[in-house]
Write a protein that holds these residues in place. Structure first.
Motif, PDB file in Angstrom:
ATOM      1  N   GLY A 141       0.510  -1.060  -0.086  1.00 36.02           N
ATOM      2  CA  GLY A 141      -0.031   0.121  -0.123  1.00 36.02           C
ATOM      3  C   GLY A 141       0.787   1.277   0.285  1.00 36.02           C
ATOM      4  N   MET A 142       2.039   1.193   1.019  1.00 35.94           N
ATOM      5  CA  MET A 142       2.642   2.063   1.053  1.00 35.94           C
ATOM      6  C   MET A 142       3.360   2.438  -0.389  1.00 35.94           C
ATOM      7  SD  MET A 142       3.264   5.244   2.742  1.00 35.94           S
ATOM      8  CE  MET A 142       3.725   4.950   4.590  1.00 35.94           C
ATOM      9  N   GLU A 143       3.898   1.582  -1.125  1.00 32.52           N
ATOM     10  CA  GLU A 143       4.791   1.650  -1.983  1.00 32.52           C
ATOM     11  C   GLU A 143       4.040   1.836  -3.271  1.00 32.52           C
ATOM     12  OE1 GLU A 143       6.607  -1.468  -2.387  1.00 32.52           O
ATOM     13  OE2 GLU A 143       8.586  -1.540  -1.687  1.00 32.52           O
ATOM     14  N   GLY A 144       2.946   1.506  -3.435  1.00 35.04           N
ATOM     15  CA  GLY A 144       1.641   1.947  -4.348  1.00 35.04           C
ATOM     16  C   GLY A 144       1.213   3.543  -4.225  1.00 35.04           C
ATOM     17  N   ASP A 145       1.538   3.591  -2.994  1.00 30.90           N
ATOM     18  CA  ASP A 145       1.108   5.622  -3.112  1.00 30.90           C
ATOM     19  C   ASP A 145       2.255   6.593  -3.113  1.00 30.90           C
ATOM     20  OD1 ASP A 145      -1.255   5.162  -2.548  1.00 30.90           O
ATOM     21  OD2 ASP A 145      -1.105   5.280  -0.007  1.00 30.90           O
ATOM     22  N   LEU A 146       3.014   5.573  -3.123  1.00 26.03           N
ATOM     23  CA  LEU A 146       4.437   6.244  -3.358  1.00 26.03           C
ATOM     24  C   LEU A 146       5.077   6.710  -4.699  1.00 26.03           C
ATOM     25  CD1 LEU A 146       6.737   5.820  -0.297  1.00 26.03           C
ATOM     26  CD2 LEU A 146       5.911   8.331  -1.012  1.00 26.03           C
ATOM     27  N   VAL A 151      -2.792   3.552  22.326  1.00 25.68           N
ATOM     28  CA  VAL A 151      -3.814   3.594  21.373  1.00 25.68           C
ATOM     29  C   VAL A 151      -3.028   5.065  21.045  1.00 25.68           C
ATOM     30  CG1 VAL A 151      -5.802   4.535  20.867  1.00 25.68           C
ATOM     31  CG2 VAL A 151      -5.139   2.373  22.201  1.00 25.68           C
ATOM     32  N   VAL A 152      -3.072   5.013  19.422  1.00 26.30           N
ATOM     33  CA  VAL A 152      -2.264   6.263  18.425  1.00 26.30           C
ATOM     34  C   VAL A 152      -3.188   6.351  17.499  1.00 26.30           C
ATOM     35  CG1 VAL A 152      -0.663   6.880  17.491  1.00 26.30           C
ATOM     36  CG2 VAL A 152      -0.166   6.075  19.793  1.00 26.30           C
ATOM     37  N   VAL A 153      -3.123   8.008  17.317  1.00 28.09           N
ATOM     38  CA  VAL A 153      -4.220   8.728  15.887  1.00 28.09           C
ATOM     39  C   VAL A 153      -3.263   9.265  15.187  1.00 28.09           C
ATOM     40  CG1 VAL A 153      -6.078   9.770  15.163  1.00 28.09           C
ATOM     41  CG2 VAL A 153      -6.476   8.142  16.720  1.00 28.09           C
ATOM     42  N   TRP A 154      -2.745   9.205  13.950  1.00 25.66           N
ATOM     43  CA  TRP A 154      -2.330   9.978  13.198  1.00 25.66           C
ATOM     44  C   TRP A 154      -3.486  10.498  12.293  1.00 25.66           C
ATOM     45  CZ3 TRP A 154       3.277   6.943  12.201  1.00 25.66           C
ATOM     46  CH2 TRP A 154       3.618   6.337  12.899  1.00 25.66           C
ATOM     47  N   GLU A 155      -3.261  12.032  12.165  1.00 25.18           N
ATOM     48  CA  GLU A 155      -3.831  12.079  10.973  1.00 25.18           C
ATOM     49  C   GLU A 155      -3.924  12.712  10.157  1.00 25.18           C
ATOM     50  OE1 GLU A 155      -7.888  14.112  12.588  1.00 25.18           O
ATOM     51  OE2 GLU A 155      -6.990  14.136  14.213  1.00 25.18           O
ATOM     52  N   MET A 156      -3.459  13.004   9.191  1.00 22.68           N
ATOM     53  CA  MET A 156      -2.131  12.853   8.212  1.00 22.68           C
ATOM     54  C   MET A 156      -3.300  13.996   6.461  1.00 22.68           C
ATOM     55  SD  MET A 156       0.638  11.489   9.108  1.00 22.68           S
ATOM     56  CE  MET A 156       0.651   9.858   9.016  1.00 22.68           C
ATOM     57  N   ASP A 157      -2.823  14.741   6.096  1.00 19.68           N
ATOM     58  CA  ASP A 157      -2.790  15.053   5.072  1.00 19.68           C
ATOM     59  C   ASP A 157      -2.389  14.990   3.779  1.00 19.68           C
ATOM     60  OD1 ASP A 157      -3.921  17.742   5.279  1.00 19.68           O
ATOM     61  OD2 ASP A 157      -2.551  19.216   5.207  1.00 19.68           O
ATOM     62  N   LEU A 158      -2.931  14.069   3.155  1.00 20.34           N
ATOM     63  CA  LEU A 158      -2.986  13.411   1.577  1.00 20.34           C
ATOM     64  C   LEU A 158      -2.150  14.766   0.473  1.00 20.34           C
ATOM     65  CD1 LEU A 158      -5.550  10.383   1.283  1.00 20.34           C
ATOM     66  CD2 LEU A 158      -2.957  10.240   2.207  1.00 20.34           C
ATOM     67  N   ILE A 159      -0.918  14.324   0.131  1.00 16.01           N
ATOM     68  CA  ILE A 159      -1.188  15.224  -1.106  1.00 16.01           C
ATOM     69  C   ILE A 159      -0.799  14.543  -2.349  1.00 16.01           C
ATOM     70  CG2 ILE A 159       1.263  17.361  -1.765  1.00 16.01           C
ATOM     71  CD1 ILE A 159       1.530  17.262   1.399  1.00 16.01           C
ATOM     72  N   ASN A 160      -2.485  15.183  -3.398  1.00 21.20           N
ATOM     73  CA  ASN A 160      -1.583  14.273  -4.455  1.00 21.20           C
ATOM     74  C   ASN A 160      -1.019  14.732  -5.392  1.00 21.20           C
ATOM     75  OD1 ASN A 160      -3.956  12.487  -4.191  1.00 21.20           O
ATOM     76  ND2 ASN A 160      -5.743  13.673  -4.029  1.00 21.20           N
ATOM     77  N   PRO A 161      -0.509  14.332  -6.288  1.00 20.94           N
ATOM     78  CA  PRO A 161       0.492  14.340  -7.605  1.00 20.94           C
ATOM     79  C   PRO A 161      -0.487  15.230  -8.645  1.00 20.94           C
ATOM     80  CG  PRO A 161      -0.131  12.622  -8.246  1.00 20.94           C
ATOM     81  CD  PRO A 161      -1.182  12.867  -6.473  1.00 20.94           C
ATOM     82  N   PRO A 162      -0.029  16.692  -8.644  1.00 18.12           N
ATOM     83  CA  PRO A 162       0.008  17.420  -9.403  1.00 18.12           C
ATOM     84  C   PRO A 162      -0.705  17.157 -10.909  1.00 18.12           C
ATOM     85  CG  PRO A 162       1.921  18.541  -9.257  1.00 18.12           C
ATOM     86  CD  PRO A 162       1.938  17.391  -8.859  1.00 18.12           C
ATOM     87  N   ASP A 163      -0.425  16.168 -11.681  1.00 18.06           N
ATOM     88  CA  ASP A 163      -1.367  15.576 -12.269  1.00 18.06           C
ATOM     89  C   ASP A 163      -2.554  14.986 -12.233  1.00 18.06           C
ATOM     90  OD1 ASP A 163       0.353  13.607 -11.505  1.00 18.06           O
ATOM     91  OD2 ASP A 163       1.216  13.397 -13.921  1.00 18.06           O
ATOM     92  N   ASP A 164      -2.464  14.521 -10.580  1.00 20.58           N
ATOM     93  CA  ASP A 164      -4.049  13.512 -11.328  1.00 20.58           C
ATOM     94  C   ASP A 164      -4.404  14.080  -9.334  1.00 20.58           C
ATOM     95  OD1 ASP A 164      -5.713  11.866 -10.354  1.00 20.58           O
ATOM     96  OD2 ASP A 164      -4.113   9.862 -10.448  1.00 20.58           O
ATOM     97  N   PRO A 165      -4.542  14.958  -9.663  1.00 30.34           N
ATOM     98  CA  PRO A 165      -5.168  15.936  -7.663  1.00 30.34           C
ATOM     99  C   PRO A 165      -6.746  15.157  -7.271  1.00 30.34           C
ATOM    100  CG  PRO A 165      -5.898  17.091  -9.821  1.00 30.34           C
ATOM    101  CD  PRO A 165      -4.799  16.128 -10.471  1.00 30.34           C
ATOM    102  N   GLU A 166      -6.969  14.252  -7.819  1.00 32.10           N
ATOM    103  CA  GLU A 166      -8.322  13.393  -7.078  1.00 32.10           C
ATOM    104  C   GLU A 166      -7.244  12.192  -7.133  1.00 32.10           C
ATOM    105  OE1 GLU A 166     -10.513  15.291  -6.499  1.00 32.10           O
ATOM    106  OE2 GLU A 166     -10.037  16.761  -7.362  1.00 32.10           O
ATOM    107  N   HIS A 167      -6.280  11.696  -7.070  1.00 29.88           N
ATOM    108  CA  HIS A 167      -6.250  10.501  -6.985  1.00 29.88           C
ATOM    109  C   HIS A 167      -6.614  10.081  -5.499  1.00 29.88           C
ATOM    110  CE1 HIS A 167      -3.137   6.882  -7.684  1.00 29.88           C
ATOM    111  NE2 HIS A 167      -3.396   6.421  -6.213  1.00 29.88           N
TER     112      HIS A 167
END
Length: 314
Positions: A241-246, A263-279
């Motif tokens: 999954g990680m390698e696919g996203d990268l 118990v840990v929660v990490w909330e992340m922004d997902l930054i899409n590539p400019p040519d696929d902003p809805e990925h």
């Protein structure tokens, strides 16, 4: 302590005496409930409003300027909770709807830092069972997974179970706060800071092609991953999954961390590539359970997170 006046109990609670706060809440519970019933009637929302108000009191007792009027302050907190529910059909996160002179940019976690009860609260939360603790942390401390519906989706449980676990958690939290009043407490701020560094290091290692090493060092070999209704076991699912996203040009950026003992929660922004902003959706929350320092369970909750923005405070 039950013989002390409201003013004496309030001052003691503001100095970090959790037992005093427990006595105050018990003393005024009937009045708080009467306010909720008068506004909302005999519905589950009335109970929720009283329970939310108790949690707010734990965090905000330091804001009481007139200790002799703490009873009126508690009723005002309940009244605000009820009115917020009447104004909206959605679930109101605990951070919303309170006119208590808080900074509009403050997060619930930052509010804890305002007074001496912070570390007592976190140790009390750590005494909850992991399923209950996760629901409490999401409801009261996350930025983007706070509504009952969002928590239900993230945890893979019915909304009714979310309500039940929150009710259990609030009751157990009040008892745990009293039980831990005299014990030593870890620095909750340091724990969250260390977890944020862990998140940053994990993502940096993944971008260097070293995610497999991170998994071997810090994650159980039998870790269970649940994402978008798909369940997998072992490092292979995580690595692919990680390698696919990268490979697709997607990057993650931590914007908020909530860290308990296991118990840990990490909330992340997902930054899409400019040519696929809805990925990918704009945000993802990593919901992790640990055992002896190693992650044993990970749930990924993808959802639009309007309240999570780049540069959000931690």
């Amino acid at each position: 302590m039950s013989e002390l006046s409201d003013a004496e109990l309030t001052r003691a609670a503001q100095s970090g005496d959790v037992t005093a706060l427990g006595v105050l809440l018990a003393r005024h519970e009937a009045g708080m409930r009467a306010v909720a019933l008068a506004i909302l009637g005999y519905t589950p929302d009335a109970d929720d409003a009283v329970q939310d108000a108790a949690v707010v009191a734990v965090r905000r007792i330091g804001d009481v300027r007139d200790p002799e009027a703490v009873g009126a302050w508690l009723k005002m907190v309940v009244r605000n909770a009820c009115r917020a529910r009447l104004r909206s059909t959605r679930d109101i996160p605990v951070a919303d709807g309170w006119d208590l002179t808080a900074s509009p940019l403050a997060t619930p976690e930052q509010l804890l830092d305002d007074h001496a009860l912070r570390d007592w609260v976190w140790q009390a939360i750590d005494r909850l069972s992991p399923p209950v603790r996760l629901v409490v942390l999401l409801r009261h401390f996350s930025l983007g997974v706070t509504s009952y519906e969002a928590i239900a989706r993230a945890c893979g449980i019915p909304v009714g179970t979310v309500r039940s676990r929150l009710s259990q958690g609030r009751a157990q939290l009040a008892e745990a706060l009293r039980a831990t009043a005299a014990s030593a407490h870890a620095d909750a701020g340091a724990l969250a800071a260390a977890s944020r560094l862990d998140a940053l290091d994990t993502l940096a290692s993944a971008e260097r092609g070293e995610f497999a090493k991170v998994l071997a060092d810090r994650w159980s070999a039998d870790v269970v991953l649940t994402a978008s209704g798909v369940r997998g076991v072992g490092h292979g699912f995580l690595l692919r999954g990680m390698e696919g996203d990268l490979a697709a040009g997607v990057r993650q950026r931590p914007v908020h961390v909530v860290a308990g003992r296991d118990v840990v929660v990490w909330e992340m922004d997902l930054i899409n590539p400019p040519d696929d902003p809805e990925h990918c959706p704009p945000g993802v929350a990593w919901l992790m359970t640990r055992d002896q320092g190693r992650v044993t369970d990970l749930r990924l909750h993808h959802a639009p997170v309007a309240t999570v923005t780049a540069g959000a405070p931690n």
